[in-house]
Design a protein around this motif. Structure first.
Motif, short mmCIF file in Angstrom:
data_model
loop_
_atom_site.label_atom_id
_atom_site.label_comp_id
_atom_site.label_asym_id
_atom_site.label_seq_id
_atom_site.Cartn_x
_atom_site.Cartn_y
_atom_site.Cartn_z
N LYS A 160 -20.78 7.84 33.39
CA LYS A 160 -22.17 8.01 32.82
C LYS A 160 -22.09 8.44 31.52
O LYS A 160 -22.85 9.57 31.47
CB LYS A 160 -23.21 8.60 33.70
N PRO A 161 -21.26 7.99 30.46
CA PRO A 161 -21.38 8.57 29.25
C PRO A 161 -22.64 8.16 28.56
O PRO A 161 -23.39 7.37 28.74
CB PRO A 161 -20.31 7.75 28.47
N PHE B 138 -11.72 8.18 33.72
CA PHE B 138 -13.05 7.71 33.70
C PHE B 138 -13.39 6.88 34.87
O PHE B 138 -12.84 5.81 34.99
CB PHE B 138 -13.25 7.07 32.28
N ASP B 139 -14.70 6.95 35.24
CA ASP B 139 -14.95 6.05 36.58
C ASP B 139 -16.41 5.25 36.00
O ASP B 139 -17.34 5.77 36.16
CB ASP B 139 -15.28 7.08 37.78
N PHE C 95 -20.87 13.26 29.32
CA PHE C 95 -20.54 12.79 30.56
C PHE C 95 -21.67 13.35 31.41
O PHE C 95 -21.49 14.49 31.95
CB PHE C 95 -19.06 12.90 30.92
N ARG C 96 -22.67 12.60 32.00
CA ARG C 96 -23.76 13.20 32.70
C ARG C 96 -23.20 13.28 34.34
O ARG C 96 -24.17 13.68 34.95
CB ARG C 96 -25.03 12.32 32.42
N LEU D 127 -24.74 23.54 32.09
CA LEU D 127 -23.84 23.16 31.14
C LEU D 127 -23.62 21.61 31.21
O LEU D 127 -24.09 20.98 32.20
CB LEU D 127 -22.43 23.68 31.66
N LYS D 128 -23.08 21.31 30.01
CA LYS D 128 -22.70 19.50 29.92
C LYS D 128 -21.38 19.41 29.36
O LYS D 128 -21.00 20.45 28.87
CB LYS D 128 -23.71 19.10 28.88
N HIS D 129 -20.76 18.29 29.65
CA HIS D 129 -19.37 18.06 29.47
C HIS D 129 -19.53 17.00 28.38
O HIS D 129 -19.92 15.96 28.28
CB HIS D 129 -18.97 17.53 30.77
#
Length: 148
Positions: A5-6, A79-80, A94-95, A118-120
Motif C-alpha cells: 500500500k504505497p 513489496f507485496d 508504506f501504509r 510511526l510510518k515506514h
C-alpha cells in the motif's frame, strides 16, 4: 519483511533536474534524521546564466530506525502488490508494513508507555545508487538552500 500500500509523499523530480541528485548525505539532530540532497540548478545572475549548487533537506522527525542500503541490491523488504503502484526515486510511505508492526510489538513488550505512531518511509536515489528506509513519526521537505 513485507511492505504494501504505497502512498506518494514527495516527488523529488518536481525540483531535481532530469539526471537527479549530485550528492546525498545524511546526519542526525536529536531524534531527527536529515537527508541532505545536493543538485545543480541553472539560474540567471546579473544577466549571466550560471549553474548553482543547491540543496534541499528531507527531514524525518522522531526516527526510531534508519536503514541505508545500496540500490539496486539485496533488500530485507519484499513489496507485496502491483509493481506499477511503487515508483522508484520518490519518497513513499508504506501504509502496510511488517517493519512497523514488528517495531510496535517490540515496543509494547518492553514498555508500558504509549508508543509514537510511526510510518515506514522509503526513497531511492538513482544517481547515488542508494535507498533509505526510515521509521519516523513524520517527514517534511525544506525549501531550497544555498550549499554552505
Amino acid at each position: 519483511m513485507k511492505i504494501a500500500k504505497p502512498r506518494l509523499v514527495i516527488d523529488p523530480f518536481e525540483w531535481l533536474r532530469g539526471y537527479g541528485e549530485s550528492r546525498v548525505s545524511f546526519y542526525s539532530v536529536g531524534p531527527d534524521v536529515i537527508l541532505d540532497i545536493q543538485y545543480e540548478k541553472e539560474a540567471v545572475v546579473d544577466s549571466e546564466e550560471v549553474v548553482l549548487t543547491i540543496k534541499r533537506e528531507i527531514v524525518f522527525m522522531s526516527v526510531r530506525c534508519f536503514i541505508r542500503e545500496p540500490f539496486p541490491g539485496g533488500t530485507m523488504f519484499e513489496f507485496d502488490g502491483d509493481s506499477c503502484e511503487f515508483q522508484l526515486g520518490k519518497l513513499t510511505e508504506f501504509r502496510n508494513s511488517e517493519w512497523v508492526r514488528e517495531d510496535l510489538k517490540a515496543w509494547r513488550s518492553a514498555s508500558s508507555h504509549e508508543p509514537l505512531e510511526l510510518k515506514h518511509f522509503s526513497i531511492q536515489f538513482l544517481s547515488e545508487n542508494l535507498t533509505f528506509h526510515v521509521l519516523a513519526a513524520d517527514v517534511f521537505l525544506s525549501n531550497e538552500l544555498s550549499r554552505s
